[in-house]
Design a protein around this motif. Structure first.
Motif, short mmCIF file in Angstrom:
data_model
loop_
_atom_site.label_atom_id
_atom_site.label_comp_id
_atom_site.label_asym_id
_atom_site.label_seq_id
_atom_site.Cartn_x
_atom_site.Cartn_y
_atom_site.Cartn_z
N ASN A 19 2.89 2.86 2.68
CA ASN A 19 2.08 2.88 3.91
C ASN A 19 2.34 1.58 4.67
OD1 ASN A 19 0.12 3.00 5.95
ND2 ASN A 19 -1.52 2.32 4.57
N GLU A 20 2.04 0.46 4.05
CA GLU A 20 2.32 -0.82 4.72
C GLU A 20 2.32 -1.94 3.70
OE1 GLU A 20 -0.51 -2.51 7.37
OE2 GLU A 20 -2.24 -1.87 6.20
N GLU A 27 0.85 -1.19 0.00
CA GLU A 27 0.00 0.00 0.00
C GLU A 27 0.89 1.24 0.00
OE1 GLU A 27 -2.53 -0.18 3.45
OE2 GLU A 27 -3.20 -2.21 3.01
MG MG Z 1 -3.62 -0.84 5.18
#
Ligand code: MG
Ligand code: ATP
Ligand code: MG
Length: 390
Positions: free
Chosen positions: A270-271, A258
Motif C-alpha cells: 500500500n505505502e 503497509e
Molecule cells: Mg497508510
C-alpha cells in the motif's frame, strides 16, 4: 561515543525516538514547534520552528552530525542542497522525495518489481473522474499525492454520485486514483535498512515480524502480533516483499511498509513510510532490546548489529496495540488511561498532546503468551475506546 543527530519533526514518533536515544547516550536536537512531544523527553537546546522551513533546517544541520526525519512531509529541496554541501541525511533526500509523493512512490515500486495497488494519473475534474471510474470500476480510492496522513487526503469514490464531493473535499491538491483493493487483511512490516546503496536483492535490509493492522475510516486503530489466522509462509512472504521494497530505496534507517493481503493470497504494497511507524510501536514491548526506535538510531549511525536470517524476532509471543484517539470531550480518554494502568501486562504511552476528536494522542500495548490472551486483556479497552467516539 557521544553523538548528536538532528530530527526534523517532534511528534510522538520523535518522542519515542528520543526516549530510545537517552539510554544509548545519543543526543537528539529536535526541530518543531515549541513544546512538541519529542522536546519534552530531553531537555536541551532544541530549535523552535517548522520542519518545512529551509532556514531552520540549515540551522539544525549546523549543530548535528547527521539529519533524520520522523515525518516525510519535509522540504527535500533544502535537504538535497545540504547533501551536496556534505551534510549526511538518513534516509537519503531521494528516498524522502520519492515517498512523499505517493504516486511517484508507487511508480518507483512498480519499476523495481514490487506490486502495489493499481494507480492511475487523473484529470481532476468531473469528466476525468467519470473516465477513471469506468476504467478502474467503482468504488475507487481518490488520493492526494502529497501531505497525506491518517487517511486525510483519501476519498473513497463509491459511485459517480460521490465525484462532486470528492473533488470538493480534496480541492487544491494534486490527486491520483487507486483501484479499490478488496483485501482480506492489512499487514505491516517494519524494515531496517543498513546500507546506503540500493539493492534489488534485499541486501542490507532486516525485517521485523509481520503484523495485522486494522484501520477504521482510514486511520490505524489496532495492530496484532502475530497476524490472526495467517500462515507463517504468508508472514514470511510479507517480510520478503517489504525487504525488497525498502531495498530499492536510498540511504539508511527504519521504514514502515503497509501491505494488502488479497483474497487470492497475493501481497501488494500500500505505502511505505521512511521513518518509525504506528504499526511498529509494539516493538517497544515485544522487541525490548531492539525497538523500531533503537533500530532507527543505530542504523542511521551505522551501528546496527547483524541479525540471523535478516530478521529481528519478537521476544514476546503476542501483542496488541490500540491507538487512543481523542474523543468527544477533552477528558474522554481519562477512563481508558486508568484502565490501562490497572493491567499489569499493558503499557500506556501518552504523547502529551492536546486532545481533539480523532487525533492520535496515545497508545496502549498489551503483551501476552498467546493472541487469545492478549485479545481478552485488550477487549474491554477496545470497547471503552469505541464508547469515547460513539
Ligand atoms: Mg497508510
Ligand atoms: P497513513 O500514512 O496514516 O497510514 P494515509 O493517509 O497515507 O495514512 P493510506 O495508507 O493511503 O492513507 O490509506 C489509509 C487506509 O485506507 C489504508 O490503510 C486502507 O485501510 C485504506 N485504503 C487505502 N488505499 C486503499 C485502496 N486502494 N483500496 C482499499 N482501501 C484502501
Ligand atoms: Mg501514509
Amino acid at each position: 561515543m557521544n553523538r548528536t543527530i538532528g530530527l526534523l519533526g517532534g511528534g510522538q514518533l520523535g518522542q519515542m525516538l528520543c526516549e530510545a536515544a537517552n539510554p544509548l547516550g545519543i543526543n537528539v536536537v529536535v526541530l518543531d514547534q515549541e513544546n512538541s512531544p519529542a522536546k519534552r523527553v530531553t531537555a536541551g537546546s532544541h530549535i523552535n520552528g517548522s520542519f518545512t522551513d529551509p532556514e531552520k533546517i540549515r540551522e539544525l544541520a549546523k549543530r548535528v552530525e547527521l539529519l533524520t526525519v520522523e515525518i516525510e512531509h519535509v522540504d527535500t529541496e533544502v535537504l538535497e542542497e545540504l547533501a551536496n554541501e556534505g551534510v549526511e541525511i538518513q534516509p537519503s533526500w531521494k528516498t524522502i522525495r520519492t515517498i512523499q509523493d505517493k504516486f511517484l512512490q508507487k511508480s518507483h515500486l512498480e519499476k523495481n518489481g514490487v506490486s502495489t495497488a493499481v494507480s492511475k494519473e487523473v484529470v481532476a475534474d468531473e469528466a476525468g473522474l467519470q473516465e477513471i471510474g469506468k476504467e478502474l470500476g467503482f468504488p475507487f480510492m481518490l488520493k492526494s499525492r502529497k501531505d497525506a496522513y491518517d487517511g486525510r487526503g483519501n476519498f473513497p469514490v463509491k459511485s459517480p454520485a460521490d465525484i462532486k464531493e470528492a473533488l470538493e473535499t480534496l480541492k487544491n491538491r494534486a490527486l491520483y486514483a487507486e483501484k479499490w483493493a478488496n483485501f482480506r487483511m492489512e499487514l505491516a512490516v517494519m524494515v531496517v535498512k543498513t546500507e546506503d546503496a540500493t539493492s534489488t536483492e534485499s541486501i542490507g535490509t532486516i525485517a521485523y515480524p509481520a503484523v495485522e493492522t486494522i484501520h477504521e475510516d482510514s486511520v490505524c486503530k489496532l495492530v496484532y502480533l502475530p497476524p490472526r489466522g495467517i500462515p507463517i509462509k504468508i508472514q514470511k512472504q510479507a517480510q520478503d516483499l517489504a525487504r525488497k521494497a525498502v531495498g530499492s530505496l536510498w540511504g539508511k534507517g527504519v521504514f514502515g511498509v503497509e501491505l494488502f493481503l488479497m483474497h487470492d493470497g497475493k501481497l501488494v504494497v500500500n505505502e511505505i513510510a521512511p521513518r518509525p511507524h504506528n504499526s511498529g510501536h509494539y516493538t517497544i514491548e515485544a522487541c525490548p532490546t531492539m525497538s523500531q526506535y533503537k533500530s532507527q538510531l543505530l542504523s542511521i549511525l551505522g551501528n546496527m548489529p547483524n541479525f540471523a536470517n535478516s530478521v529481528i524476532p519478537s521476544v514476546i509471543p503476542a501483542a496488541i496495540m490500540l491507538n487512543i484517539l481523542g474523543g468527544r470531550e477533552e477528558t474522554s480518554h481519562n477512563e481508558i488511561m486508568e484502565r490501562a494502568i490497572a493491567i499489569p501486562n499493558a503499557s500506556l504511552h501518552m504523547y502529551g498532546k492536546q486532545s481533539k476528536p480523532g487525533r492520535k494522542i496515545g497508545h496502549i500495548t498489551v503483551v501476552a503468551s498467546s493472541i487469545s490472551e492478549a485479545e481478552s486483556l485488550m477487549s474491554p479497552l477496545i470497547t471503552l475506546a469505541g464508547n469515547m467516539h460513539a
